[in-house]
Motif scaffolding. Structure first.
Motif, PDB file in Angstrom:
ATOM      1  N   TYR A   8       0.828  -1.205   0.000  1.00 57.71           N
ATOM      2  CA  TYR A   8       0.000   0.000   0.000  1.00 57.71           C
ATOM      3  C   TYR A   8       0.864   1.256   0.000  1.00 57.71           C
ATOM      4  O   TYR A   8       0.633   2.196  -0.772  1.00 57.71           O
ATOM      5  N   LEU A   9       1.881   1.286   0.853  1.00 61.77           N
ATOM      6  CA  LEU A   9       2.746   2.458   0.938  1.00 61.77           C
ATOM      7  C   LEU A   9       3.577   2.639  -0.328  1.00 61.77           C
ATOM      8  O   LEU A   9       3.969   3.770  -0.652  1.00 61.77           O
ATOM      9  N   SER A  10       3.856   1.542  -1.041  1.00 62.43           N
ATOM     10  CA  SER A  10       4.644   1.654  -2.267  1.00 62.43           C
ATOM     11  C   SER A  10       3.894   2.399  -3.364  1.00 62.43           C
ATOM     12  O   SER A  10       4.501   2.840  -4.341  1.00 62.43           O
ATOM     13  N   ARG A  11       2.571   2.552  -3.207  1.00 65.21           N
ATOM     14  CA  ARG A  11       1.777   3.281  -4.189  1.00 65.21           C
ATOM     15  C   ARG A  11       1.724   4.769  -3.898  1.00 65.21           C
ATOM     16  O   ARG A  11       0.993   5.507  -4.575  1.00 65.21           O
ATOM     17  N   CYS A  12       2.498   5.211  -2.933  1.00 64.56           N
ATOM     18  CA  CYS A  12       2.542   6.632  -2.606  1.00 64.56           C
ATOM     19  C   CYS A  12       3.077   7.422  -3.792  1.00 64.56           C
ATOM     20  O   CYS A  12       4.066   7.042  -4.419  1.00 64.56           O
ATOM     21  N   ARG A  13       2.436   8.537  -4.102  1.00 64.04           N
ATOM     22  CA  ARG A  13       2.888   9.377  -5.206  1.00 64.04           C
ATOM     23  C   ARG A  13       4.207  10.053  -4.839  1.00 64.04           C
ATOM     24  O   ARG A  13       4.451  10.360  -3.659  1.00 64.04           O
ATOM     25  N   PRO A  14       5.073  10.312  -5.807  1.00 68.68           N
ATOM     26  CA  PRO A  14       6.353  10.986  -5.502  1.00 68.68           C
ATOM     27  C   PRO A  14       6.107  12.336  -4.838  1.00 68.68           C
ATOM     28  O   PRO A  14       5.250  13.115  -5.257  1.00 68.68           O
ATOM     29  N   TRP A  15       6.881  12.614  -3.807  1.00 70.24           N
ATOM     30  CA  TRP A  15       6.681  13.860  -3.064  1.00 70.24           C
ATOM     31  C   TRP A  15       6.986  15.105  -3.889  1.00 70.24           C
ATOM     32  O   TRP A  15       6.310  16.127  -3.702  1.00 70.24           O
ATOM     33  N   PRO A  16       7.966  15.097  -4.809  1.00 75.99           N
ATOM     34  CA  PRO A  16       8.117  16.274  -5.679  1.00 75.99           C
ATOM     35  C   PRO A  16       6.867  16.562  -6.502  1.00 75.99           C
ATOM     36  O   PRO A  16       6.514  17.720  -6.727  1.00 75.99           O
ATOM     37  N   GLU A  17       6.182  15.487  -6.938  1.00 77.88           N
ATOM     38  CA  GLU A  17       4.929  15.687  -7.665  1.00 77.88           C
ATOM     39  C   GLU A  17       3.842  16.211  -6.734  1.00 77.88           C
ATOM     40  O   GLU A  17       3.006  17.027  -7.132  1.00 77.88           O
ATOM     41  N   PHE A  18       3.857  15.742  -5.487  1.00 75.03           N
ATOM     42  CA  PHE A  18       2.864  16.204  -4.516  1.00 75.03           C
ATOM     43  C   PHE A  18       3.055  17.684  -4.203  1.00 75.03           C
ATOM     44  O   PHE A  18       2.104  18.459  -4.181  1.00 75.03           O
ATOM     45  N   LEU A  19       4.318  18.074  -3.967  1.00 76.68           N
ATOM     46  CA  LEU A  19       4.598  19.472  -3.634  1.00 76.68           C
ATOM     47  C   LEU A  19       4.461  20.372  -4.856  1.00 76.68           C
ATOM     48  O   LEU A  19       4.006  21.522  -4.740  1.00 76.68           O
TER      49      LEU A  19
END
Length: 206
Positions: A36-47
Motif C-alpha cells: 500500500y505504501l509503495s503506491r505513494c505518489r512521488p513527493w516532488p509531484e505532490f509538492l
C-alpha cells in the motif's frame, strides 16, 4: 407418457479460508501495508511548483478538485495526517510509543489483515478483534492522556490535506485507468481494447 423432471441446479460451492498462525497473519498484513505504501505518489509531484497552485473559481470546482486530488494523493494525505499526529506527541515520548504501537496493531490486525486470526488453536472472529483493539485503544488513551494533543495533530494534518487538495490543480496528473473508471472519473472504452494505454490523463476545466 414418461414424466418430465425439472432440472435442479447444483448448490454453489463454498470456499473457506484455512486459518494460519498469528505470525503468518502479521507477516502477510505487513506485506499488504508495504504494498500500500509503495503506491505513494512521488513527493516532488505532490509538492509541485507554484504554477500548479491556484484558487478554484467556484465551490463546486473546489469540491471536484479536492475529490480528484484525494483519490490521486490519498496515500500522501494519510502519511501527512499520521506524521502530524506523531509530531503532536513528541513532547511525550512514552505516549508516542504506546499510541504508535496501538496504531500499528490496528493496521496489521484489522485494516490490512486478509486471513483469519488463529490464537492458541482457536479462530478469533473479526468482531472479537475489533473489540479487543477498541479496548486497547481506550486503555492506551486513558493511561497516556494525550487526547487533546493528538486531536490537534490529526486536525492539523486534515487541514493541510484539504488545503492542498483544493489549491493543487490536478491538470496533467495521470491516474491508473482501472482506478479512474471505478471512481467514475472516466468512461472505460471496452469496445476498443487496442486503444488502451498504461495511464489515463484527466484534465478537468478548473
Amino acid at each position: 407418457m414418461p414424466s418430465t423432471r425439472s432440472a435442479t441446479a447444483a448448490p454453489p460451492a463454498t470456499y473457506t479460508t484455512i486459518p494460519i498462525s498469528g505470525l503468518d497473519v502479521i507477516s502477510r498484513s505487513t506485506q499488504n501495508l508495504s504494498a500500500y505504501l509503495s503506491r505513494c505518489r512521488p513527493w516532488p509531484e505532490f509538492l509541485a511548483t507554484t504554477s500548479a497552485l491556484d484558487f478554484p473559481h467556484s465551490i463546486s470546482a473546489a469540491y471536484l478538485r479536492f475529490r480528484r486530488n484525494a483519490i490521486y494523493f490519498s496515500i500522501n494525505y494519510a502519511i501527512i495526517v499520521t506524521a502530524c499526529a506523531a509530531i503532536s506527541l513528541i513532547g511525550s515520548p512514552i505516549a508516542l510509543i504506546i499510541i504508535g504501537f496501538v496504531f500499528f496493531l490496528w493496521l496489521i490486525l484489522h485494516f490490512f489483515r486478509e486471513d483469519p486470526l488463529l490464537i492458541w488453536g482457536h479462530q478469533v472472529s473479526d468482531w472479537a478483534v475489533i473489540l479487543g483493539l477498541v479496548l486497547i485503544t481506550v486503555a492506551a488513551l486513558w493511561i497516556t492522556g494525550p487526547l487533546n494533543s493528538l486531536s490537534i495533530g490529526i486536525g492539523a494534518g486534515l487541514l493541510i490535506s484539504v488545503v492542498h487538495g483544493v489549491l493543487r490543480n490536478p491538470e496533467g496528473l495521470f491516474l491508473d485507468e482501472n482506478d479512474a473508471a471505478s471512481d467514475g472519473l472516466i468512461i472505460s472504452n471496452t469496445a476498443a481494447p487496442s486503444s488502451r494505454t498504461a495511464g489515463t490523463s484527466f484534465n478537468p476545466p478548473l
